[in-house]
Design a protein around this motif. Structure first.
Motif, PDB file in Angstrom:
ATOM      1  N   UNK A 166       0.840  -1.195   0.000  1.00 25.95           N
ATOM      2  CA  UNK A 166       0.000   0.000   0.000  1.00 25.95           C
ATOM      3  C   UNK A 166       0.879   1.251   0.000  1.00 25.95           C
ATOM      4  N   UNK A 167       0.665   2.107  -1.003  1.00 29.97           N
ATOM      5  CA  UNK A 167       1.407   3.357  -1.148  1.00 29.97           C
ATOM      6  C   UNK A 167       0.432   4.516  -0.973  1.00 29.97           C
ATOM      7  N   UNK A 168       0.539   5.211   0.158  1.00 29.29           N
ATOM      8  CA  UNK A 168      -0.312   6.375   0.396  1.00 29.29           C
ATOM      9  C   UNK A 168       0.102   7.498  -0.541  1.00 29.29           C
ATOM     10  N   UNK A 169      -0.834   8.384  -0.872  1.00 29.38           N
ATOM     11  CA  UNK A 169      -0.574   9.435  -1.857  1.00 29.38           C
ATOM     12  C   UNK A 169       0.245  10.592  -1.324  1.00 29.38           C
ATOM     13  N   UNK A 170       0.064  11.730  -1.914  1.00 32.59           N
ATOM     14  CA  UNK A 170       0.828  12.922  -1.547  1.00 32.59           C
ATOM     15  C   UNK A 170       1.320  13.672  -2.780  1.00 32.59           C
ATOM     16  N   UNK A 171       2.561  13.425  -3.227  1.00 36.83           N
ATOM     17  CA  UNK A 171       3.521  12.558  -2.559  1.00 36.83           C
ATOM     18  C   UNK A 171       3.947  13.131  -1.217  1.00 36.83           C
ATOM     19  N   UNK A 172       4.235  12.232  -0.283  1.00 42.52           N
ATOM     20  CA  UNK A 172       4.714  12.670   1.013  1.00 42.52           C
ATOM     21  C   UNK A 172       3.772  12.391   2.164  1.00 42.52           C
ATOM     22  N   UNK A 173       2.626  11.737   1.919  1.00 44.35           N
ATOM     23  CA  UNK A 173       1.708  11.419   3.008  1.00 44.35           C
ATOM     24  C   UNK A 173       2.099  10.092   3.640  1.00 44.35           C
TER      25      UNK A 173
END
Length: 466
Positions: A72-79
């Motif tokens: 799982x890759x949370x968005x953002x970028x940077x979140x």
């Protein structure tokens, strides 16, 4: 952090480079031992492993050896991955009724996706959450670097956890990860083609409220506002005519279009872009340091809580007040000790880091979607239908460009006898792509509609098409 201090830190941390994994038995704020398996750790990537990516791994609460493995890759970028874990799909969240400003408490999440899947929550790119690097140079990241480092992380993680190498693998994420997830998925497929070890059992990918084509995603906000009766028929027809359907990067000499869009802006100025049914909150968002014209605040409007509101009886409830607890909890030394965070590696934890030195090198990934579908992978794309950050109409538009065959036309899907959204099933043998809206969902959908999103993902993992 000053350069001399960073060099000193690098020397102190040399012994910490490489790999470290620890099973977490308990967490501050959650009584007793954890009723699920939580592992945290760092994996070094890059030639010298200068970049140390931090992760949380939660085993499936059902059948770890049989259930899917999800990156799982949370968005953002940077979140931070912790944001996705706490507020979206993880096994615990805040118990708001029993929390205070000084002492947030936790509770188990009834609709955690870890009930049906093993999930790795990754702090990426570098500078996100608890991930760090030993040199300044490594903090200069772009889309290609972010995807490559995430892929390298996954390869190394699977080497350390060979018992999961045969589980069905899915790459997943939301918001800006709509750019990164397809890139990582393709790298996994190409790595398998090149016979790189370990061979990964990639079955597909899934994306929520995804950034896909920057221009068309943003351009769809005006048609969405019209569909949701935020702007009038007359204003929409005028703007559509005067702007010729192009509402971004408008030529200033087109006075009629500029005037129409000023009125559109006025209609939207008090709208919460993450969910048009909730109040807008005034928070301070720092400027991005990215040296590109793409402004990430266009995607994550009002997401970073720097000017913290008072928790005591606010006149109007605001979802952003919930985010305050994550700052307090994740910054607690007892919490960081429990998670086995390396002391001194980050200056402070933030939910979404707006100060990344990040360059936006990829503007659209539609061709990558086409390649993945051609290779036979499954895909689930879902959209909260009250999100104006990345409106569902824009997502539908790029899916239509894939020229897939409609196997099951637009139809309602249900949870507990109630309409939970609408869906279309597309095919391109042997691939199947499911697109679903989540009724009342925002940016992103699981935070607003956890029960419905859990039902959606559970059915999809089990090959039951909504």
């Amino acid at each position: 952090m000053k350069l001399w201090a960073l060099h000193g830190l690098a020397l102190c941390l040399l012994f910490q480079s490489g790999l470290s994994q620890t099973v977490v038995k308990s967490l501050p704020g959650l009584p007793g031992d954890l009723p699920f398996h939580l592992e945290t750790g760092y994996i070094g990537v890059g030639e010298t492993e200068d970049v140390q990516l931090f992760y949380y791994f939660v085993k499936s609460e059902r059948s770890p050896k049989d259930d899917p493995l999800v990156l799982w890759l949370t968005g953002g970028p940077g979140c931070s991955a912790l944001s996705g874990l706490l507020y979206e799909i993880g096994p615990f969240t805040f118990n708001y009724e029993n929390s205070t400003r000084d002492k947030p408490t936790l509770k188990l999440h009834e609709y955690s996706w870890t009930k049906v899947a093993n999930i790795i929550f990754l702090d990426q790119p570098i500078g996100t959450g608890f991930s760090y690097a030993n040199s300044w140079e490594s903090y200069n990241v772009n889309d290609n670097v972010s995807a490559a480092e995430s892929y390298e992380f996954l390869r190394k993680w699977l080497k350390l956890h060979p018992e999961f190498q045969n589980n069905p693998l899915y790459i997943a994420g939301d918001s800006y990860s709509g750019i990164i997830v397809p890139m990582v998925s393709l790298q996994v497929a190409e790595g398998n083609d090149a016979d790189l070890k370990p061979k990964m059992n990639l079955e597909g990918y899934l994306l929520g409220n995804p950034v896909t084509n920057v221009n068309s995603d943003l351009n769809s906000r005006v048609p969405f506002a019209h569909l949701k009766a935020i702007i009038s028929d007359e204003l929409y027809e005028s703007a559509n005519t005067n702007c010729i359907g192009n509402y971004i990067n408008v030529n200033e000499s087109n006075a009629a279009c500029v005037d129409d869009l000023k009125v559109v802006t006025e209609c939207l100025e008090n709208i919460n872009t993450a969910n048009i049914l909730e109040p807008r909150c005034v928070t301070m968002i720092p400027k991005s340091t990215a040296g590109d014209t793409w402004d990430p605040s266009l995607i994550n409007d009002n997401r970073t809580l720097l000017l913290l509101p008072k928790l005591e009886s606010p006149r109007v409830w605001c979802r952003h007040y919930n985010y305050l607890y994550s700052y307090i909890w994740a910054s607690d030394k007892a919490v960081q000790d429990a998670l086995h965070i390396r002391e001194g590696t980050i200056e402070k934890w933030v939910r979404c880091n707006e100060t990344l030195s990040y360059t936006y090198t990829v503007k659209e990934v539609i061709d990558i979607h086409k390649e993945l579908i051609k290779r036979g992978f499954r895909a689930l794309i879902y959209s909260g239908d009250h999100d104006i950050v990345i409106p569902y109409v824009g997502t539908q538009a790029w899916i239509n460009t894939l020229n897939l065959t409609i196997s099951q036309d637009w139809h309602a899907w249900f949870v507990d006898g109630q309409i939970a959204g609408y869906a279309t099933l597309y095919s391109y043998f042997p691939s199947l792509l499911t697109y679903a809206t989540v009724k009342g969902g925002g940016h992103t959908a699981p935070e607003y509609k956890p029960k419905e999103c859990f039902a959606l993902i559970n059915r999809w993992f089990d090959y039951y098409y909504v």
